[in-house]
Scaffold this active site. Sequence first.
Site, mmCIF file in Angstrom:
data_model
loop_
_atom_site.group_PDB
_atom_site.id
_atom_site.type_symbol
_atom_site.label_atom_id
_atom_site.label_comp_id
_atom_site.label_asym_id
_atom_site.label_seq_id
_atom_site.Cartn_x
_atom_site.Cartn_y
_atom_site.Cartn_z
ATOM 1 N N CYS A 51 0.843 -1.281 0.057
ATOM 2 C CA CYS A 51 -0.174 0.074 -0.049
ATOM 3 C C CYS A 51 0.853 1.380 0.061
ATOM 4 C CB CYS A 51 -0.812 0.006 0.976
ATOM 5 S SG CYS A 51 -1.644 -1.489 1.378
ATOM 6 N N GLY A 106 -1.584 1.389 -4.746
ATOM 7 C CA GLY A 106 -2.899 0.479 -4.299
ATOM 8 C C GLY A 106 -3.921 1.259 -5.070
ATOM 9 N N ASN A 143 1.592 -0.069 5.540
ATOM 10 C CA ASN A 143 2.173 -0.718 4.326
ATOM 11 C C ASN A 143 3.206 -1.715 4.797
ATOM 12 O OD1 ASN A 143 4.806 0.183 1.809
ATOM 13 N ND2 ASN A 143 3.226 -1.330 1.704
ATOM 14 N N GLY A 144 2.762 -2.900 4.501
ATOM 15 C CA GLY A 144 3.879 -4.198 4.824
ATOM 16 C C GLY A 144 2.978 -5.112 5.315
ATOM 17 N N TYR A 156 10.730 -2.462 -9.162
ATOM 18 C CA TYR A 156 9.377 -2.178 -9.794
ATOM 19 C C TYR A 156 8.334 -1.358 -9.045
ATOM 20 C CZ TYR A 156 4.630 -3.389 -11.182
ATOM 21 O OH TYR A 156 3.359 -3.334 -11.536
HETATM 22 P P1 AMP Z 1 4.789 -11.974 -15.189
HETATM 23 O O1 AMP Z 1 3.781 -11.638 -16.446
HETATM 24 O O2 AMP Z 1 3.848 -12.708 -14.399
HETATM 25 O O3 AMP Z 1 6.017 -12.719 -15.529
HETATM 26 O O4 AMP Z 1 5.069 -10.707 -14.442
HETATM 27 C C1 AMP Z 1 6.035 -9.807 -14.944
HETATM 28 C C2 AMP Z 1 5.477 -8.580 -15.132
HETATM 29 O O5 AMP Z 1 4.764 -7.914 -14.305
HETATM 30 C C3 AMP Z 1 6.496 -7.511 -15.438
HETATM 31 O O6 AMP Z 1 6.238 -6.856 -16.855
HETATM 32 C C4 AMP Z 1 6.479 -6.357 -14.347
HETATM 33 O O7 AMP Z 1 6.797 -5.257 -14.567
HETATM 34 C C5 AMP Z 1 5.314 -6.963 -13.695
HETATM 35 N N1 AMP Z 1 5.207 -6.915 -12.175
HETATM 36 C C6 AMP Z 1 6.241 -7.537 -11.569
HETATM 37 N N2 AMP Z 1 5.820 -7.752 -10.161
HETATM 38 C C7 AMP Z 1 4.695 -7.064 -10.290
HETATM 39 C C8 AMP Z 1 3.767 -6.917 -8.995
HETATM 40 N N3 AMP Z 1 4.234 -7.465 -7.784
HETATM 41 N N4 AMP Z 1 2.494 -6.444 -9.195
HETATM 42 C C9 AMP Z 1 2.419 -6.210 -10.418
HETATM 43 N N5 AMP Z 1 3.146 -6.120 -11.609
HETATM 44 C C10 AMP Z 1 4.545 -6.790 -11.486
#
Ligand code: AMP
Length: 480
Positions: free
Chosen positions: A5, A32, A106-107, A249
């Site tokens: 969050c 969020g 957040n956590g 990210y």
């Molecule tokens: P995936 O398609 O499952 O391999 O997820 C990788 C993609 O999702 C990458 O383009 C990342 O930028 C994005 N991503 C990585 N971690 C997260 C996260 N915790 N929440 C949302 N998107 C994510």
Amino acid sequence: MHEKCGVVGIALQDRDAARPLYYSLYALQHRGQESAGIVTHDGFQQHSHVEMGLVGDVFDPDDLASLNGSNGIGHVRYPTAGSVDSCCAQPFSVSFKSGSLGLSHNGNLVNADEIRDELANLGHAFTSDGDTEVIAHDLARNLLEADLVRAVKRTMSRIHGSYALTISHDDTVMGVRDPEGNRPLCIGKLDDGYVLTSESAAIDTLDGELIRDVKPGELVVLHDDGTGFDSYQLVEQENTAHCFFEHVYFARPDSTIDDNLVYEVRRELGRQLWDESGVDSDVVLPVPDSGRAFASGYAEAAQESGADIEFAEGLMKNRYVGRTFIMPTQDERERAVRLKLNPIKSTIEGKTVTIIDDSIVRGTTSTQLIELLKDAGAEEVHVRIGAPAIISPCYMGIDMATRDELIAADRSTEEIRDEIQADSLSYLSVEAIAQSLDKGQGELCLGCVTGEYPYDIEGEETDRDVDRPVIGDQTMEADD
Ligand code: AMP
């Protein structure tokens, strides 16, 4: 229950805090999208407005006008796959004998169940199964017997895990960062007050100035007249465990976290990616938006080394499609990637292409993209990732899928390359992450890429049992 969050707290000299809180939440919306809320206090009574939805939809002008008071806190909550869970929307607000409390978190605590059971046995009634309510009840109980600073200190000695909190106790607003500094929190100065927030981009939005990060284990209490703040180092700990994934990210590129501007970190990670595993190709494409800064650093390092590689936008993103990552089924996630991204044929056709993304989690995005790019005429598609392989779930507050969904949990890089049908695949090393952040590996939480966590998580390895805070092991600046 994982909380991923954004939090904020504001104390102003003599205007209502509702609007600045609202603008800050807008700035934190990426942290969020499930729910948003604000709690203010006008010196007599607490006001609260919390609803499911995006910030712009949750508050109308009347809602903001009803949130009286120059001090308050706010929260945006990240959605978890498939859940629409209004009981966990925050700030959590409640009135106890010890006064009114509002809490934004957040956590993720690793011992929330234990404390909930203990407090429930003492007669506390819980309305949710979230961590935040556990912290609120524990703090309320401690406030019956101790002043504010001692009460927070006691609660900090009992809760373990990651937390960046903004708390309002009547009209006093404060911020607390967990002893490992796992989740970010910083302090900013406004013309007529002070702000505590997950990310400095929210301070910029208010035309304020970043003062500094809240230190791991520190409590910051804003003066209720908006003229200053006091700092109490409540827990002193040798090791930090800053979450590297915030930089890779989660955080906005225009935020500064723990002294590093996220954008520059990502560009440096991109440069290191070229140094470690650069591959010759006609064109480098970022996976928008998260891969952009990595790709620009990668392309810059490639060009500096004499490689004849063009940097281009070859993938267009539909900005009206939300996060595909959190769709509940694999089918929907695959469809959503296609809805979200479309190749620009002229930059791809007949070319060898390298795509740069920040991470691979389940592998959905890269598998879909490689197919798309090949259909659009790419001759080869190489994949370079600005983080190490994610082999283990995050227990500390980032939604990262379960272990059996992680493509790298039980596959080698070569097996993953084969599965996503890339011509080549390389991840960045853990060493490059630490170097780009100018930190030792021991100062970072790298649990998702090493499988070793800085906290006790049932069934998982921990890498530093010795330094965890224990009750009675704290130091304090204020007279204790
Ligand atoms: P995936 O398609 O499952 O391999 O997820 C990788 C993609 O999702 C990458 O383009 C990342 O930028 C994005 N991503 C990585 N971690 C997260 C996260 N915790 N929440 C949302 N998107 C994510």
